[in-house]
Design a protein around this motif. Sequence first.
Motif, mmCIF file in Angstrom:
data_model
loop_
_atom_site.group_PDB
_atom_site.id
_atom_site.type_symbol
_atom_site.label_atom_id
_atom_site.label_comp_id
_atom_site.label_asym_id
_atom_site.label_seq_id
_atom_site.Cartn_x
_atom_site.Cartn_y
_atom_site.Cartn_z
ATOM 1 N N THR A 69 0.846 -1.176 0.000
ATOM 2 C CA THR A 69 0.000 0.000 0.000
ATOM 3 C C THR A 69 0.891 1.238 0.000
ATOM 4 O O THR A 69 1.853 1.315 0.759
ATOM 5 C CB THR A 69 -0.919 0.010 1.236
ATOM 6 N N MET A 70 0.590 2.176 -0.863
ATOM 7 C CA MET A 70 1.368 3.399 -0.998
ATOM 8 C C MET A 70 0.498 4.584 -0.608
ATOM 9 O O MET A 70 -0.713 4.591 -0.860
ATOM 10 C CB MET A 70 1.844 3.584 -2.434
ATOM 11 N N GLY A 71 1.121 5.576 -0.011
ATOM 12 C CA GLY A 71 0.342 6.724 0.424
ATOM 13 C C GLY A 71 1.082 8.033 0.301
ATOM 14 O O GLY A 71 2.296 8.060 0.089
ATOM 15 N N TRP A 72 0.318 9.086 0.413
ATOM 16 C CA TRP A 72 0.863 10.432 0.518
ATOM 17 C C TRP A 72 0.403 11.029 1.841
ATOM 18 O O TRP A 72 -0.785 10.932 2.188
ATOM 19 C CB TRP A 72 0.377 11.316 -0.635
ATOM 20 N N TYR A 73 1.342 11.597 2.558
ATOM 21 C CA TYR A 73 1.064 12.299 3.801
ATOM 22 C C TYR A 73 1.520 13.743 3.625
ATOM 23 O O TYR A 73 2.286 14.068 2.717
ATOM 24 C CB TYR A 73 1.839 11.669 4.962
ATOM 25 N N TYR B 212 -4.255 7.116 0.210
ATOM 26 C CA TYR B 212 -3.478 5.910 -0.005
ATOM 27 C C TYR B 212 -4.126 5.069 -1.082
ATOM 28 O O TYR B 212 -5.311 5.232 -1.402
ATOM 29 C CB TYR B 212 -3.275 5.103 1.287
ATOM 30 N N ILE B 213 -3.336 4.175 -1.645
ATOM 31 C CA ILE B 213 -3.817 3.277 -2.685
ATOM 32 C C ILE B 213 -3.223 1.904 -2.415
ATOM 33 O O ILE B 213 -2.028 1.751 -2.176
ATOM 34 C CB ILE B 213 -3.442 3.808 -4.090
ATOM 35 N N THR B 214 -4.084 0.893 -2.440
ATOM 36 C CA THR B 214 -3.631 -0.465 -2.162
ATOM 37 C C THR B 214 -3.032 -1.102 -3.417
ATOM 38 O O THR B 214 -3.094 -0.536 -4.523
ATOM 39 C CB THR B 214 -4.804 -1.328 -1.678
ATOM 40 N N THR B 215 -2.468 -2.286 -3.254
ATOM 41 C CA THR B 215 -1.903 -2.983 -4.400
ATOM 42 C C THR B 215 -2.983 -3.316 -5.428
ATOM 43 O O THR B 215 -2.693 -3.383 -6.622
ATOM 44 C CB THR B 215 -1.216 -4.277 -3.966
ATOM 45 N N VAL C 95 -9.550 16.518 1.213
ATOM 46 C CA VAL C 95 -9.071 16.533 -0.172
ATOM 47 C C VAL C 95 -9.973 15.753 -1.123
ATOM 48 O O VAL C 95 -9.721 15.724 -2.324
ATOM 49 C CB VAL C 95 -7.626 15.999 -0.274
ATOM 50 N N LYS C 96 -11.007 15.113 -0.606
ATOM 51 C CA LYS C 96 -11.901 14.323 -1.462
ATOM 52 C C LYS C 96 -12.491 15.188 -2.571
ATOM 53 O O LYS C 96 -12.935 16.310 -2.332
ATOM 54 C CB LYS C 96 -13.028 13.722 -0.618
ATOM 55 N N GLY C 97 -12.468 14.640 -3.765
ATOM 56 C CA GLY C 97 -13.001 15.355 -4.906
ATOM 57 C C GLY C 97 -12.017 16.300 -5.559
ATOM 58 O O GLY C 97 -12.277 16.814 -6.646
ATOM 59 N N ARG C 98 -10.883 16.548 -4.908
ATOM 60 C CA ARG C 98 -9.875 17.458 -5.461
ATOM 61 C C ARG C 98 -8.575 16.735 -5.801
ATOM 62 O O ARG C 98 -7.900 17.121 -6.757
ATOM 63 C CB ARG C 98 -9.576 18.579 -4.466
ATOM 64 N N PHE C 99 -8.218 15.728 -5.006
ATOM 65 C CA PHE C 99 -6.962 15.017 -5.197
ATOM 66 C C PHE C 99 -7.242 13.608 -5.735
ATOM 67 O O PHE C 99 -8.258 12.998 -5.390
ATOM 68 C CB PHE C 99 -6.203 14.883 -3.882
ATOM 69 N N THR C 100 -6.309 13.121 -6.537
ATOM 70 C CA THR C 100 -6.417 11.766 -7.065
ATOM 71 C C THR C 100 -5.066 11.077 -6.948
ATOM 72 O O THR C 100 -4.054 11.591 -7.447
ATOM 73 C CB THR C 100 -6.855 11.769 -8.536
ATOM 74 N N ILE C 101 -5.062 9.922 -6.291
ATOM 75 C CA ILE C 101 -3.844 9.136 -6.176
ATOM 76 C C ILE C 101 -3.874 8.014 -7.210
ATOM 77 O O ILE C 101 -4.941 7.447 -7.489
ATOM 78 C CB ILE C 101 -3.674 8.567 -4.745
ATOM 79 N N SER C 102 -2.720 7.721 -7.774
ATOM 80 C CA SER C 102 -2.634 6.639 -8.752
ATOM 81 C C SER C 102 -1.269 5.980 -8.640
ATOM 82 O O SER C 102 -0.340 6.541 -8.040
ATOM 83 C CB SER C 102 -2.856 7.177 -10.169
ATOM 84 N N ASN D 143 4.905 7.608 1.012
ATOM 85 C CA ASN D 143 5.051 6.541 1.999
ATOM 86 C C ASN D 143 4.794 5.185 1.371
ATOM 87 O O ASN D 143 3.906 5.026 0.524
ATOM 88 C CB ASN D 143 4.089 6.759 3.150
ATOM 89 N N CYS D 144 5.564 4.230 1.818
ATOM 90 C CA CYS D 144 5.405 2.844 1.377
ATOM 91 C C CYS D 144 5.151 1.973 2.593
ATOM 92 O O CYS D 144 5.963 1.930 3.503
ATOM 93 C CB CYS D 144 6.668 2.402 0.643
ATOM 94 N N ASN D 145 3.991 1.343 2.610
ATOM 95 C CA ASN D 145 3.672 0.339 3.627
ATOM 96 C C ASN D 145 3.451 0.905 5.014
ATOM 97 O O ASN D 145 3.811 0.276 6.010
ATOM 98 C CB ASN D 145 4.757 -0.741 3.658
ATOM 99 N N GLY D 146 2.875 2.085 5.104
ATOM 100 C CA GLY D 146 2.411 2.582 6.375
ATOM 101 C C GLY D 146 3.457 3.256 7.233
ATOM 102 O O GLY D 146 4.610 3.438 6.838
ATOM 103 N N ALA D 147 3.028 3.615 8.454
ATOM 104 C CA ALA D 147 3.840 4.452 9.332
ATOM 105 C C ALA D 147 5.186 3.819 9.659
ATOM 106 O O ALA D 147 6.172 4.537 9.882
ATOM 107 C CB ALA D 147 3.078 4.752 10.611
ATOM 108 N N TYR D 148 5.249 2.501 9.686
ATOM 109 C CA TYR D 148 6.508 1.827 10.021
ATOM 110 C C TYR D 148 7.234 1.341 8.780
ATOM 111 O O TYR D 148 8.158 0.533 8.882
ATOM 112 C CB TYR D 148 6.233 0.677 10.980
ATOM 113 N N GLY D 149 6.826 1.858 7.634
ATOM 114 C CA GLY D 149 7.450 1.478 6.375
ATOM 115 C C GLY D 149 8.525 2.455 5.961
ATOM 116 O O GLY D 149 9.359 2.867 6.777
ATOM 117 N N PHE D 150 8.471 2.849 4.705
ATOM 118 C CA PHE D 150 9.518 3.698 4.145
ATOM 119 C C PHE D 150 8.947 5.069 3.768
ATOM 120 O O PHE D 150 7.793 5.183 3.361
ATOM 121 C CB PHE D 150 10.114 3.028 2.906
ATOM 122 N N TRP D 151 9.827 6.071 3.883
ATOM 123 C CA TRP D 151 9.398 7.441 3.628
ATOM 124 C C TRP D 151 10.339 8.129 2.650
ATOM 125 O O TRP D 151 11.540 7.879 2.668
ATOM 126 C CB TRP D 151 9.385 8.249 4.922
ATOM 127 N N GLY D 152 9.794 9.028 1.855
ATOM 128 C CA GLY D 152 10.616 9.906 1.046
ATOM 129 C C GLY D 152 11.068 11.105 1.850
ATOM 130 O O GLY D 152 10.714 11.250 3.028
#
Length: 112
Positions: free
Chosen positions: A31-35, A48-51, A61-68, A94-103
Amino acid sequence: QVQLVESGGGLVQPGGSLRLSCAASGSIFYTMGWYRQAPGKQRELVAYITTGGSTNYADSVKGRFTISRDNAKNTVSLRMNSLKPEDTAVYYCNCNGAYGFWGQGTQVTVSS
């Protein structure tokens, strides 16, 4: 170990658009996300977007932002439309949640 590099931030006027991109060094079959984190505030989940491609967005941000995502290219994007001054923040991939990887984060400033 996954390394994430964000790009696409900048200064934009209210009502404008930006597209953030996140390039991963390896497979992102997570699962990948933006924070985002605004000055003086806690980091918050934007989307966030799942596999499998299911998505979820913060109410603000609903209706304004789109994750892909593009698993073949190991990239995740965030399209941001109708930007508001309150969207100003450092945005983190973010990759794989709070305990995953961050940019390292990319600054988005919405101001006239």
